[in-house]
Motif scaffolding. Structure first.
Motif, PDB file in Angstrom:
ATOM      1  N   TYR A  64      -0.408   5.555   2.816  1.00 31.33           N
ATOM      2  CA  TYR A  64      -1.783   5.236   3.199  1.00 31.33           C
ATOM      3  C   TYR A  64      -2.349   4.211   2.229  1.00 31.33           C
ATOM      4  O   TYR A  64      -2.022   4.215   1.050  1.00 31.33           O
ATOM      5  N   GLY A  65      -3.202   3.355   2.749  1.00 30.69           N
ATOM      6  CA  GLY A  65      -3.864   2.369   1.921  1.00 30.69           C
ATOM      7  C   GLY A  65      -5.161   1.926   2.577  1.00 30.69           C
ATOM      8  O   GLY A  65      -5.475   2.317   3.705  1.00 30.69           O
ATOM      9  N   GLU A  66      -5.912   1.103   1.864  1.00 29.23           N
ATOM     10  CA  GLU A  66      -7.168   0.599   2.407  1.00 29.23           C
ATOM     11  C   GLU A  66      -7.563  -0.696   1.708  1.00 29.23           C
ATOM     12  O   GLU A  66      -7.029  -1.046   0.668  1.00 29.23           O
ATOM     13  N   ASP A  67      -8.474  -1.393   2.333  1.00 24.87           N
ATOM     14  CA  ASP A  67      -9.120  -2.544   1.725  1.00 24.87           C
ATOM     15  C   ASP A  67     -10.590  -2.500   2.139  1.00 24.87           C
ATOM     16  O   ASP A  67     -11.059  -1.447   2.598  1.00 24.87           O
ATOM     17  N   ASN A  68     -11.303  -3.584   2.003  1.00 23.75           N
ATOM     18  CA  ASN A  68     -12.731  -3.580   2.332  1.00 23.75           C
ATOM     19  C   ASN A  68     -12.999  -3.400   3.819  1.00 23.75           C
ATOM     20  O   ASN A  68     -14.064  -2.918   4.200  1.00 23.75           O
ATOM     21  N   TYR A  72      -5.100   1.855   6.439  1.00 25.56           N
ATOM     22  CA  TYR A  72      -3.746   1.596   6.912  1.00 25.56           C
ATOM     23  C   TYR A  72      -2.888   2.832   6.711  1.00 25.56           C
ATOM     24  O   TYR A  72      -3.091   3.586   5.763  1.00 25.56           O
ATOM     25  N   THR A  73      -1.904   3.020   7.599  1.00 31.52           N
ATOM     26  CA  THR A  73      -0.942   4.097   7.434  1.00 31.52           C
ATOM     27  C   THR A  73       0.428   3.660   7.921  1.00 31.52           C
ATOM     28  O   THR A  73       0.545   2.887   8.863  1.00 31.52           O
ATOM     29  N   LYS A  74       1.450   4.174   7.260  1.00 35.06           N
ATOM     30  CA  LYS A  74       2.827   3.999   7.711  1.00 35.06           C
ATOM     31  C   LYS A  74       3.344   5.294   8.328  1.00 35.06           C
ATOM     32  O   LYS A  74       4.493   5.364   8.746  1.00 35.06           O
ATOM     33  N   MET A  75       2.497   6.296   8.393  1.00 38.84           N
ATOM     34  CA  MET A  75       2.890   7.593   8.923  1.00 38.84           C
ATOM     35  C   MET A  75       3.005   7.567  10.449  1.00 38.84           C
ATOM     36  O   MET A  75       3.787   8.314  11.020  1.00 38.84           O
ATOM     37  N   GLU A  76       2.240   6.748  11.109  1.00 35.75           N
ATOM     38  CA  GLU A  76       2.232   6.640  12.569  1.00 35.75           C
ATOM     39  C   GLU A  76       3.162   5.499  12.937  1.00 35.75           C
ATOM     40  O   GLU A  76       2.881   4.351  12.651  1.00 35.75           O
TER      41      GLU A  76
END
Length: 109
Positions: A64-68, A72-76
């Motif tokens: 999981y990650g994020e920006d402004n 985001y996810t790589k799990m799906e």
């Protein structure tokens, strides 16, 4: 070396260290250089993307990650794409949204 040159060098070093450690550039650059499989979403940048959960296994990639603008996810992994994104504006309208649980993201398209 005169005093002005020393002060200038000290100031430049401080600015570089500040840039490396107060933005996401430093951690992202390090992971891109040393990590096998680490990438940054095309919608984001090396300066803004922040990992919120790393894989705990042998691979050096984020889950999981994020920006402004987005989460985001790589799990799906439907549709054979490397990651999924949801805008923070859309996420704010989902009552049960949890940034670290992609099943709450309502990613049906």
């Amino acid at each position: 070396m005169n005093r002005k040159v020393k002060l200038f060098i000290l100031l430049m070093n401080f600015m570089v260290l500040f840039f490396l450690f107060q933005t996401e550039f430093g951690p992202n650059a390090w992971r891109l250089l040393t990590g096998n499989g680490y990438d940054i979403p095309v919608e984001s940048s090396i300066f803004e993307f922040k990992v919120t959960q790393m894989n705990t296994g042998s691979g050096d990639y984020w889950l999981y990650g994020e920006d402004n603008e987005n989460y985001y996810t790589k799990m799906e992994n439907r549709d054979n794409v490397p990651y999924k994104a949801i805008s923070k504006n859309v996420a704010s309208t989902i009552q049960s949204f949890k940034s670290l649980d992609y099943t709450t993201w309502n990613l049906t398209e």
